[in-house]
Scaffold this active site. Sequence first.
Site, PDB file in Angstrom:
ATOM      1  N   GLU A   1      -5.442 -18.746  36.823  1.00  0.00           N
ATOM      2  CA  GLU A   1      -6.626 -19.571  37.111  1.00  0.00           C
ATOM      3  C   GLU A   1      -6.949 -19.636  38.601  1.00  0.00           C
ATOM      4  OE1 GLU A   1      -6.111 -23.391  35.239  1.00  0.00           O
ATOM      5  OE2 GLU A   1      -5.411 -22.509  33.357  1.00  0.00           O
TER       6      GLU A   1
ATOM      7  N   GLU B   1      -4.389 -19.493  27.475  1.00  0.00           N
ATOM      8  CA  GLU B   1      -4.221 -20.935  27.291  1.00  0.00           C
ATOM      9  C   GLU B   1      -5.425 -21.448  26.514  1.00  0.00           C
ATOM     10  OE1 GLU B   1      -3.571 -23.492  30.667  1.00  0.00           O
ATOM     11  OE2 GLU B   1      -2.208 -22.068  31.623  1.00  0.00           O
TER      12      GLU B   1
END
Length: 338
Positions: free
Chosen positions: A178, A270
């Site tokens: 991320e 995720e």
Amino acid sequence: MTKANTSRFEVAPELINPRASEGAKRLMRYLCSIYGKRMLTGQQIGVVSTPEFDMIHRVTGKYPAVGGFDFMNYSPSRVERGAECRDTDLAIEWWNRGGIVTFCWHWNAPKDLIDLPPDRTWGSGFYTKATTFDVQRAMTDQGSEEYRLLIRDIDAISDQLKRLQDEGVPVLWRPLHEASGGWFWWGAKGPEPCIALWKLMYERMTHVHGLNNLIWVWNGQHKDWYPGDAYVDIIGEDIYPPAQDYGSQAERFRMAESYTDARKIIALTENGVVPDPDRMLADDCPWAWNCTWYGSFVFTGEGDERVYSEEYTDAEQLVKTYTHPFTVTLDELPNLKD
């Protein structure tokens, strides 16, 4: 069941590390063989134990195919403050049960932790808001203390990855995740130092530490942060839609495909809500695996009082996903050891 356009998802089972272990090659061949046809179910564990796995089994009668683990508490700046971690041992146990292992690393900043409660303590030291560590300085000055500490930390995690390699465990390895969001320190200074850090980690882990059991899963989530096809085996996206939104997340799937002209496997590395397999197939975006985040995304309560939480994914939807012909659970995995 609607079938995905499988020809579009034909990916060559080649790894970026020419010395990849037979176990890593075997896992990559399997992933390529099912990509576009099946999705591996997956679940991240919390800290210390694995109640998420047992809760899923309690609700569905199945265990996930992929177990998600985290090297967070092996970060030296956490270890020196008393943190302990068992994730390497738990991952070896999971592999020996027949499961697939994926690891992320919430990398606590090597130094310059702010240590201010309530949300800028050393325990939040992977967040940009909780440290003044400068990754740009580290990557532009190899004589700096910052650079030296990056190497120290990479070496510490390499020791854990060596333990996994010694046990024959191939790892879907997802570091620096991320990054484009900027909320983690490794992404706080933009793409250039983060890409340099990714390449440094790859080179050191591969050529200095001889870690050949890794399949490199890049999860930067923006094209400008892509380090190049020579440094990426698989592309991952992390997506947290509103509660009980079971959509396929097709837009993000297409975006991930656009990061490169090469064919790469795309995974939902995720998720909060578990997406609906029928919607994935209808929208032609068959994620290679999903990995639901831990804790409140799965259960509420503590110890013997834990119950399944339907806040994000209701029980009926979870059962549908885990028993759907498109998905793969632990009991359906082939023997990936030999």
